[in-house]
Design a protein around this motif. Sequence first.
Motif, PDB file in Angstrom:
ATOM      1  N   SER A 158       0.835  -1.206   0.000  1.00 36.61           N
ATOM      2  CA  SER A 158       0.000   0.000   0.000  1.00 36.61           C
ATOM      3  C   SER A 158       0.864   1.247   0.000  1.00 36.61           C
ATOM      4  N   PHE A 159       1.842   1.271   0.894  1.00 36.44           N
ATOM      5  CA  PHE A 159       2.858   2.313   0.909  1.00 36.44           C
ATOM      6  C   PHE A 159       4.005   1.835   1.782  1.00 36.44           C
ATOM      7  N   ALA A 160       5.100   2.591   1.779  1.00 37.72           N
ATOM      8  CA  ALA A 160       6.286   2.207   2.538  1.00 37.72           C
ATOM      9  C   ALA A 160       6.696   3.332   3.461  1.00 37.72           C
ATOM     10  N   ILE A 161       7.404   2.972   4.530  1.00 39.67           N
ATOM     11  CA  ILE A 161       8.041   3.938   5.410  1.00 39.67           C
ATOM     12  C   ILE A 161       9.499   3.516   5.524  1.00 39.67           C
ATOM     13  N   CYS A 162      10.400   4.349   5.013  1.00 37.62           N
ATOM     14  CA  CYS A 162      11.778   3.903   4.872  1.00 37.62           C
ATOM     15  C   CYS A 162      12.709   5.081   4.585  1.00 37.62           C
ATOM     16  N   LEU A 163      13.993   4.773   4.474  1.00 34.37           N
ATOM     17  CA  LEU A 163      14.980   5.751   4.036  1.00 34.37           C
ATOM     18  C   LEU A 163      14.888   5.906   2.526  1.00 34.37           C
ATOM     19  N   VAL A 164      15.303   7.054   2.039  1.00 31.54           N
ATOM     20  CA  VAL A 164      15.271   7.308   0.603  1.00 31.54           C
ATOM     21  C   VAL A 164      16.627   7.846   0.167  1.00 31.54           C
ATOM     22  N   HIS A 165      17.201   7.217  -0.845  1.00 31.93           N
ATOM     23  CA  HIS A 165      18.474   7.691  -1.384  1.00 31.93           C
ATOM     24  C   HIS A 165      18.263   8.408  -2.712  1.00 31.93           C
ATOM     25  N   GLN A 166      17.773   7.686  -3.704  1.00 32.43           N
ATOM     26  CA  GLN A 166      17.470   8.281  -5.002  1.00 32.43           C
ATOM     27  C   GLN A 166      15.972   8.192  -5.246  1.00 32.43           C
ATOM     28  N   ARG A 167      15.358   9.302  -5.616  1.00 35.01           N
ATOM     29  CA  ARG A 167      13.911   9.345  -5.784  1.00 35.01           C
ATOM     30  C   ARG A 167      13.495   8.852  -7.163  1.00 35.01           C
ATOM     31  N   ASN A 168      12.492   7.988  -7.164  1.00 33.57           N
ATOM     32  CA  ASN A 168      11.886   7.509  -8.402  1.00 33.57           C
ATOM     33  C   ASN A 168      10.805   8.513  -8.805  1.00 33.57           C
ATOM     34  N   PRO A 169      10.897   9.111  -9.994  1.00 31.21           N
ATOM     35  CA  PRO A 169       9.917  10.132 -10.384  1.00 31.21           C
ATOM     36  C   PRO A 169       8.488   9.606 -10.485  1.00 31.21           C
ATOM     37  N   LYS A 170       8.312   8.288 -10.511  1.00 29.58           N
ATOM     38  CA  LYS A 170       6.974   7.717 -10.594  1.00 29.58           C
ATOM     39  C   LYS A 170       6.319   7.560  -9.223  1.00 29.58           C
ATOM     40  N   LEU A 171       7.083   7.827  -8.155  1.00 20.70           N
ATOM     41  CA  LEU A 171       6.566   7.671  -6.805  1.00 20.70           C
ATOM     42  C   LEU A 171       6.450   9.021  -6.115  1.00 20.70           C
ATOM     43  N   GLU A 172       5.675   9.058  -5.028  1.00 18.07           N
ATOM     44  CA  GLU A 172       5.521  10.268  -4.234  1.00 18.07           C
ATOM     45  C   GLU A 172       6.169  10.058  -2.865  1.00 18.07           C
ATOM     46  N   TYR A 173       6.695  11.158  -2.295  1.00 20.80           N
ATOM     47  CA  TYR A 173       7.436  11.080  -1.040  1.00 20.80           C
ATOM     48  C   TYR A 173       7.001  12.191  -0.090  1.00 20.80           C
ATOM     49  N   GLN A 301      -6.528   3.710   1.315  1.00 20.53           N
ATOM     50  CA  GLN A 301      -6.632   5.148   1.072  1.00 20.53           C
ATOM     51  C   GLN A 301      -6.892   5.900   2.369  1.00 20.53           C
ATOM     52  N   SER A 302      -7.704   5.327   3.234  1.00 20.76           N
ATOM     53  CA  SER A 302      -8.026   5.970   4.504  1.00 20.76           C
ATOM     54  C   SER A 302      -6.785   6.117   5.371  1.00 20.76           C
ATOM     55  N   LEU A 303      -6.005   5.040   5.491  1.00 15.06           N
ATOM     56  CA  LEU A 303      -4.811   5.090   6.339  1.00 15.06           C
ATOM     57  C   LEU A 303      -3.770   6.048   5.763  1.00 15.06           C
ATOM     58  N   LEU A 304      -3.560   5.987   4.456  1.00 19.51           N
ATOM     59  CA  LEU A 304      -2.570   6.873   3.837  1.00 19.51           C
ATOM     60  C   LEU A 304      -2.989   8.337   3.991  1.00 19.51           C
ATOM     61  N   ASP A 305      -4.254   8.636   3.710  1.00 20.14           N
ATOM     62  CA  ASP A 305      -4.735  10.014   3.837  1.00 20.14           C
ATOM     63  C   ASP A 305      -4.588  10.518   5.267  1.00 20.14           C
ATOM     64  N   ARG A 306      -4.944   9.669   6.230  1.00 22.55           N
ATOM     65  CA  ARG A 306      -4.848  10.060   7.636  1.00 22.55           C
ATOM     66  C   ARG A 306      -3.396  10.359   8.016  1.00 22.55           C
ATOM     67  N   LEU A 307      -2.475   9.500   7.573  1.00 23.25           N
ATOM     68  CA  LEU A 307      -1.066   9.683   7.913  1.00 23.25           C
ATOM     69  C   LEU A 307      -0.500  10.953   7.284  1.00 23.25           C
ATOM     70  N   LEU A 308      -0.792  11.176   6.003  1.00 24.12           N
ATOM     71  CA  LEU A 308      -0.274  12.371   5.325  1.00 24.12           C
ATOM     72  C   LEU A 308      -0.853  13.643   5.946  1.00 24.12           C
ATOM     73  N   ALA A 309      -2.129  13.619   6.315  1.00 19.37           N
ATOM     74  CA  ALA A 309      -2.749  14.790   6.941  1.00 19.37           C
ATOM     75  C   ALA A 309      -2.117  15.088   8.293  1.00 19.37           C
ATOM     76  N   ARG A 310      -1.825  14.026   9.071  1.00 22.36           N
ATOM     77  CA  ARG A 310      -1.207  14.230  10.382  1.00 22.36           C
ATOM     78  C   ARG A 310       0.214  14.787  10.221  1.00 22.36           C
ATOM     79  N   ILE A 311       0.943  14.285   9.252  1.00 22.77           N
ATOM     80  CA  ILE A 311       2.290  14.815   8.996  1.00 22.77           C
ATOM     81  C   ILE A 311       2.216  16.293   8.644  1.00 22.77           C
ATOM     82  N   ASP A 312       1.282  16.623   7.749  1.00 21.34           N
ATOM     83  CA  ASP A 312       1.152  18.000   7.288  1.00 21.34           C
ATOM     84  C   ASP A 312       0.768  18.939   8.432  1.00 21.34           C
ATOM     85  N   ALA A 313       0.045  18.436   9.408  1.00 20.83           N
ATOM     86  CA  ALA A 313      -0.425  19.273  10.518  1.00 20.83           C
ATOM     87  C   ALA A 313       0.558  19.328  11.685  1.00 20.83           C
TER      88      ALA A 313
END
Length: 322
Positions: A158-173, A301-313
């Motif tokens: 569904s999604f990942a939580i991890c370190l990022v070295h090089q960004r894939n333009p097809k993904l969102e971070y 979608q619910s979990l991802l939206d909730r997590l992104l909203a909490r990060i943003d806030a």
Amino acid sequence: MQPIEDRNSPERIMREMDWNLLRTFVVLAQSTSVTDAAHRLRLTQPSVSTALKRLEDRVGKRLIHRAPGHFALTEAGEVLYREALDIQGSILRLSTLMRDMTDEVTGHVRLSLASHVICPLFDQVLAEFHVENPRATLAIEVHSSAQAIETVSARSASFAICLVHQRNPKLEYMRLYREFFGLFCGPRHALFGQRDLTRADLAGRSAVSFETDRLQDALKPVTLMRAQAELGDQIIATSSHLEEVRRMIIAGLGVGPLPLHVAARDVRDGLLWQLPPYDQTAAVDVHVVWNPRAVLNRAEQSLLDRLLARIDATPIEERTYR
């Protein structure tokens, strides 16, 4: 008279492509040899070689360079591998999407996490999600950061939580939190319990670390910190899992890096001892990574939206752990 269709035309490839060939190729691309792939697929080596030959005939390109001691994807093979992962992810998700159309179950969420994800904000979001969606199911798989991102690219997570070295333009971070790494030793180490240490006391000491502790990888800040401490060049043991790096440090195999907030309890319990540098610890960011092309079920979608909203806030200062 009907024109002769190009054997490599997109329409013909689409009509004649066999998914089983693509599935075999994905396993080949992730293997070290045809023999290795055959073992993973539980097939004979000749049948795997035949499948590869059929696929190469279908696409009109050589996909794998094979020679004694050499087994690697060609440029065309790299392109096909990326697309085949995408197709595989879509197929894997079909059953979940269809189930959501008929069942009462909200949906299944599959997360890929790096082993060192210790984040109170994420834990709180997970708790709230479960309270509001008690019939949703969840699976958390622990991978290296590179493998976690690959599962998102393949749409098998569904999604990942991890370190990022090089960004894939097809993904969102989106950055979830920042942590700081320090150097530690265990009770069996000669420096354990000693105060007023300097970097000079670490010079030439053996080290253990993470597999991504390299200048060209996600833990570059940790690599630089080790270099500044003048530890020995040789890392005698590595792991992609924090728990195993911690185990090797406590066992006395060498000095090693750990996130300060993760190691804090072990320091209090007398299992770890922090070493210099104390004032120049390595800052590392941990991200949420998702695939905008993936069709998510309701729970995902619910979990991802909730997590992104909490990060943003939440200000980054409250998502920084030392």
